[in-house]
Design a protein around this motif. Structure first.
Motif, PDB file in Angstrom:
ATOM      1  N   THR A 127     -10.904  -3.833  -4.424  1.00  0.00           N
ATOM      2  CA  THR A 127     -11.284  -3.765  -3.014  1.00  0.00           C
ATOM      3  C   THR A 127     -12.528  -4.603  -2.756  1.00  0.00           C
ATOM      4  O   THR A 127     -12.633  -5.301  -1.744  1.00  0.00           O
ATOM      5  CB  THR A 127     -11.542  -2.306  -2.607  1.00  0.00           C
ATOM      6  N   GLN A 167       0.842  -1.199   0.000  1.00  0.00           N
ATOM      7  CA  GLN A 167       0.000   0.000   0.000  1.00  0.00           C
ATOM      8  C   GLN A 167       0.873   1.242   0.000  1.00  0.00           C
ATOM      9  O   GLN A 167       1.930   1.279   0.640  1.00  0.00           O
ATOM     10  CB  GLN A 167      -0.943   0.026   1.205  1.00  0.00           C
ATOM     11  N   ASN A 205      -3.133  -0.873  -3.926  1.00  0.00           N
ATOM     12  CA  ASN A 205      -4.409  -0.231  -4.203  1.00  0.00           C
ATOM     13  C   ASN A 205      -4.335   0.557  -5.495  1.00  0.00           C
ATOM     14  O   ASN A 205      -3.266   0.879  -5.988  1.00  0.00           O
ATOM     15  CB  ASN A 205      -4.838   0.674  -3.040  1.00  0.00           C
TER      16      ASN A 205
END
Length: 802
Positions: free
Chosen positions: A631, A97, A645
């Motif tokens: 997600t 991330q 992400n």
């Protein structure tokens, strides 16, 4: 910007006057130029330093890592930078991330949730501001964090220790015929000190001196090199023999010795005959945080020059001595640590209500010393779990962040400030490299242009027009934006377009993700497109290996085992709750389910039927809360691992990457991540192998966008649009309140972090009272408070409540 002066003006004047007495008249202008060059460099290139305070030192999969970031520039909070970046990596260097956080007065906070299926033993944090990327990456904040995934008692055995021995001539080089202090450091491949014993011999095998480690594998001996080769013959802790060559001595140059004597630093420079002949004087400059704090010029009539520098009025930090010849070419350099305890404060801590029983209430009061204003963070954890005592905010921002290489157990050097500790700390200075300055660049006055500008403004709604040259953008051009951010009402904005094709609506700060529809007001721009946040700092490219930091498989402690047991039981309770929920589902008919209807409507050819997972997003009320498609899929498909992400998402299934299809056309992560979840009707995930297209050996994910009756009529639909990522959403730490009834409180409470608060803003006149509740098993608490004041003072405070 006001120039910072670290020395009292009178003391600085005395040093400059003393130097002038030894300096030839023609050199005075050069000295002024040097002073100006150093001052200019310090003002333009003052480095920032970052530190992260975590709620605890180890975590289990599924848990959240909470952190608070503190950033300093010289001796004050870094108030100019407004954005902070944190990269979380796995053990192979893959990005999990990229966290972006808004920073106010040098502080911010955030969190990272460890995936429930994470199998690694560590995660790796790297944190920085945009400005810090202009400097050596060795000065970025880094930390590895233990992940207690498997039973610690059955963890793999620690690999064999590899001992190494390094030598560091004081001042940089040993000079033939000149007395030199040679420092050494013995450590393993993870930077942990090892015990050694041995001797130094010359080229003929004659004994010269013994190796006598004084502290944490470090020591020194004196040597006057004669030009021959010297060798260390030593044994490690397992009595294994080694030989290590000492660095070769140079025939020309200068050696620098610095002696710690209370509040004085005595220096001595010895030099070869050719240096004395070519120079009628030498210059010694002292710098702290890149600012010049003293300058002395000494005549080279003898074989050495000596001097003393008072340090009682200097700030705490690294004082660098640099020796130059008469033409300002550097000859030797040495660092010394000054600890005047002026940048450290201690908050007052008081327990106002004890409640060590099961789920009992506790109250603590924190007070700042007189006249201080600052920001603090506090972590309250089970006292029996493991803790990290190797470094804290004080040791990192004042010591570790200023030198190369990891300082083992850096916090130890701030437990006292006596003569013995000063000598231990000087060994650290002797055995760690330090190179903030590139003297050729500084003294030339030609400072390079920074590659990365400071984030002096927050991440506001900005963009760039593509497909139109500046001449096509008429005066008064504007664009209509329809903006919808998570958890906020939609906005309609009319934003002017600058002549260079950019927009910037400074009143709108982007958090999490936002969907933006836009329409140009000018017909001349009908074929143009608008890309948002083009100046956003992208995640850096990382190598597939972590590199020099490595990951040590450390011995497990009883604290880690207790924490693992608590986390495991908590996960079991959560899983049982899921199963109970599923048991309540009753199938009342055998008619076609909505997902079967969607499959018949959207899937065709080899994409229809088959063995796979199916997801109905038309009728899933929770779909719209997902940031993106990846997600939404996290945790829903067994064996499919999703990390990162946005456009940095990585997919892994059976050690390969599944293929992506958008409306049955081959696609990629970047395209799929830009699709709004609300525009998707149906997702079908095929188990490996998938024979419906190329690269299907590792499975496939087919995404179908809404059409027909599934299309929702929404404002802005049909307009050009983009999904924009802004600051990472900051969550609030959940702390249960057992003073009133709540159905959620009926579950067994096994939290190892009982309280975390990263945003305690304080003044000395207003104490803060904090309340938290015990869990079901903890008998004693560990309280750790860290903080920074507006005038740059730092605090690390630890208390055990039992």
């Amino acid at each position: 910007m006001k120039k910072i002066s670290f020395l009292p003006q009178a003391a600085l004047s005395l040093l400059v006057i003393a130097s002038a007495a030894f300096a030839p008249a023609h050199a005075q202008k050069t000295m002024q130029q040097v002073d100006a060059s150093i001052a200019d460099f310090a003002e333009k290139f003052g480095p920032e330093r970052a530190y992260l305070h975590y709620d605890k030192q180890a975590y289990s999969p599924g848990e959240t890592i909470w952190f608070k970031a503190y950033v300093m520039n010289e001796v004050l909070p870094a108030i100019e930078s407004k954005s902070f970046y944190t990269d979380v990596l796995d053990e192979k260097g893959n990005l999990l991330q990229h966290i972006t956080s808004p920073m106010v007065d040098g502080v911010t906070n955030g969190q990272f949730e460890i995936p429930l299926d994470y199998k690694g033993q560590f995660v790796f944090f790297r944190a920085y501001t945009r400005w810090m990327l202009n400097f050596d990456s060795a000065f970025l904040f880094t930390k590895q964090i233990r992940v207690l995934g498997n039973d610690p008692k059955t963890a793999a055995a620690r690999p064999q220790t590899i001992a190494t021995l390094q030598f560091f001539p004081e001042g940089g080089d040993a000079i033939v015929g000149q007395p030199t202090k040679i420092a050494f450091k013995a450590n393993d491949q993870w930077g942990k000190p090892v015990k050694i014993k041995g001797t130094i011999t010359d080229a003929q095998g004659k004994f010269v001196d013994s190796l006598r480690p004084l502290h944490n594998g470090m020591g020194f001996f004196m040597l006057i090199p004669d030009g021959s080769t010297y060798t260390a013959n030593w044994k490690d802790e397992k009595e294994v023999g080694h030989t290590t060559k000492l660095p070769a001595a140079k025939t020309s140059g200068a050696s620098l010795q610095v002696q710690v004597a209370g509040t004085t630093r005595r220096f001595q420079v010895n030099y070869s005959a050719d240096i004395a002949k070519a120079n009628d004087s030498l210059h010694i400059i002292g710098t702290m945080y890149q600012h010049e704090v003293f300058r002395v010029s000494k005549a080279t009539a003898g074989s050495e020059v000596k001097g003393a520098v008072p340090t009682q009025n200097l700030p705490t930090g690294l004082l660098t001595f640099t020796v130059f010849d008469k033409n300002w070419a550097p000859l030797a350099e040495r660092v010394s640590f000054i600890n005047n305890e002026d940048l450290i404060f201690k908050p007052e801590f008081e327990v106002q209500h004890w409640g060590l029983n099961k789920r009992a209430r506790n109250e603590i009061k924190i007070t700042l010393p007189d006249s201080l204003v600052g920001s603090l963070s506090i972590a309250v954890t089970d006292e029996a779990i493991g803790k990290d005592t190797s470094r804290n905010i004080v040791s990192h921002l004042l010591l570790s962040s200023e030198i190369r290489g990891d300082v083992y157990n850096a916090s130890h050097y701030f437990t006292s400030n006596d003569e013995l500790m000063s000598q231990k700390l000087d060994l650290v200075m002797l055995t760690h490299g330090w190179r903030r300055f590139k003297w050729d660049e500084v003294l030339s006055g030609k400072t390079p242009k920074p590659l990365f500008a400071k984030d002096t403004s927050y991440m506001t709604l900005s963009g760039t027009v593509f497909g139109a040259i500046p001449g096509q953008i008429p005066p008064g051009a504007a664009v209509v934006l329809m903006l919808k951010q998570k958890k906020s009402e939609g906005q309609v904005l009319l934003v002017p377009i600058e002549s260079n094709g950019t927009i910037n609506e400074r009143s709108v700060i982007i958090f999490d993700t936002a969907q933006i529809y836009y329409q140009f007001q000018n017909k001349d721009l009908k074929n143009a497109t608008l890309q948002f946040m083009t100046d956003r700092l992208q995640p850096p490219t990382v190598r597939k290996t972590v590199g020099r930091f490595g990951f040590a498989i450390l011995a497990d402690t009883l604290g880690n085992y207790r924490q693992w047991l608590m986390a495991n039981e908590s996960n079991d309770i959560a899983e049982k709750n899921k199963i109970k929920t599923l048991e309540n589902v009753i199938v009342k008919s055998k008619t076609k389910s909505p997902v079967q209807v969607l499959d018949e409507k959207y899937a065709s050819g080899l994409f229809s039927g088959g063995d796979g997972y199916q997801f109905d997003l038309v009728n899933d009320p929770f779909a719209k809360s997902a940031i993106d498609i990846f997600t939404y899929l996290q945790g829903k498909v067994a064996g499919l691992q999703i990390s990162g992400n946005g456009s940095n998402t990585t997919l892994t299934w059976r050690q390969g990457t599944p293929a992506l299809y958008l409306d049955e056309m081959n696609s990629d992560v970047q395209m799929v991540s830009s699709i709004s979840v609300q525009d998707v009707a149906y997702i079908k995930v095929f188990r490996p192998p998938f024979m419906g297209g190329f690269n299907g050996g590792n499975g496939a994910i087919a995404i179908y966008t809404r059409r027909g009756n599934d299309v929702r009529n929404e404002p802005g639909k049909g307009l050009a649009n983009n999904k924009v990522e802004g600051y990472t959403a900051i969550r609030e730490f959940y702390s249960p309140n057992y003073s009133s009834f709540n159905q959620e409180n009926e579950q067994r409470d096994l939290r190892s972090t009982l309280y975390w608060n990263p945003n305690i803003e304080m003044t000395s006149r207003k104490p803060v009272v904090l309340t938290f509740y015990n869990n079901d098993v903890t008998k004693a608490f560990r309280v750790i408070i860290e903080g920074m004041t507006r005038d740059g003072r730092l605090a690390h405070y630890e208390e055990i409540m039992e």
